[in-house]
Motif scaffolding. Structure first.
Motif, PDB file in Angstrom:
ATOM      1  N   GLN A 108       0.848  -1.193   0.000  1.00  0.00           N
ATOM      2  CA  GLN A 108       0.000   0.000   0.000  1.00  0.00           C
ATOM      3  C   GLN A 108       0.876   1.233   0.000  1.00  0.00           C
ATOM      4  OE1 GLN A 108      -2.824   0.193   3.245  1.00  0.00           O
ATOM      5  NE2 GLN A 108      -4.199   1.459   2.035  1.00  0.00           N
TER       6      GLN A 108
ATOM      7  N   LYS B 137      -3.486   5.215  -1.913  1.00  0.00           N
ATOM      8  CA  LYS B 137      -3.942   4.093  -2.745  1.00  0.00           C
ATOM      9  C   LYS B 137      -4.470   2.955  -1.883  1.00  0.00           C
ATOM     10  CE  LYS B 137      -0.883   4.948  -6.682  1.00  0.00           C
ATOM     11  NZ  LYS B 137       0.092   4.331  -7.615  1.00  0.00           N
ATOM     12  N   GLU B 138      -5.286   2.108  -2.507  1.00  0.00           N
ATOM     13  CA  GLU B 138      -5.787   0.938  -1.809  1.00  0.00           C
ATOM     14  C   GLU B 138      -4.698  -0.123  -1.665  1.00  0.00           C
ATOM     15  OE1 GLU B 138     -10.495   1.148  -3.183  1.00  0.00           O
ATOM     16  OE2 GLU B 138      -9.278  -0.608  -3.651  1.00  0.00           O
TER      17      GLU B 138
ATOM     18  N   GLU C  47      -2.894  -3.364  -2.269  1.00  0.00           N
ATOM     19  CA  GLU C  47      -2.801  -4.065  -3.549  1.00  0.00           C
ATOM     20  C   GLU C  47      -2.177  -5.435  -3.360  1.00  0.00           C
ATOM     21  OE1 GLU C  47      -0.537  -3.268  -7.861  1.00  0.00           O
ATOM     22  OE2 GLU C  47       0.188  -2.328  -6.015  1.00  0.00           O
TER      23      GLU C  47
END
Length: 122
Positions: free
Chosen positions: A39, A43-44, A46
């Motif tokens: 991460q 952002k999310e 991943e």
């Protein structure tokens, strides 16, 4: 339940490589699928890679060919090798454990480590 602790992150130049480790304590380590997520700010989380209890690996398309996941059940440890690092690989990398489901989904993981920072300079 397993408790997970990541290590091996740091600052590396683009083109370099790193090996991240995730040490587990607790019982039945070998029954879990172990995954790596990352991460970066804004952002999310991943999916990067996962390895099943039977040693089958899965890789995200974005990093496939540049990462290798492996587990050592005797040491209760899972590893993530990242090669040809790019600045966009900069993130906090998390290790997680799951007992099943879609292993590319963070929601399928019940146990998480605290993360290790990887920073890639250009």
């Amino acid at each position: 339940q397993v408790q997970l602790v990541e290590s091996g992150g740091g600052l590396v130049q683009a083109g370099g490589s790193l090996r991240l480790s995730c040490a587990a304590s607790g019982r039945y380590f070998n029954t879990y699928t172990l995954g790596w997520f990352r991460q970066s700010p804004g952002k999310e989380r991943e999916f990067v890679a996962a390895i099943s209890s039977s040693d089958s690996p899965w890789y995200a398309g974005s990093t496939k060919g540049r990462v290798t996941i492996a587990r050592d059940n005797a040491k209760n440890t899972v590893y993530l090798h990242i090669y040809s690092l790019k600045p966009e690989d900069t993130a906090v990398y998390y290790c997680a454990a799951s007992l099943g489901g879609d292993l590319t989904k963070a929601t399928m993981y019940t146990n998480w480590g605290q993360g290790t920072q990887v920073t890639v300079s250009s």
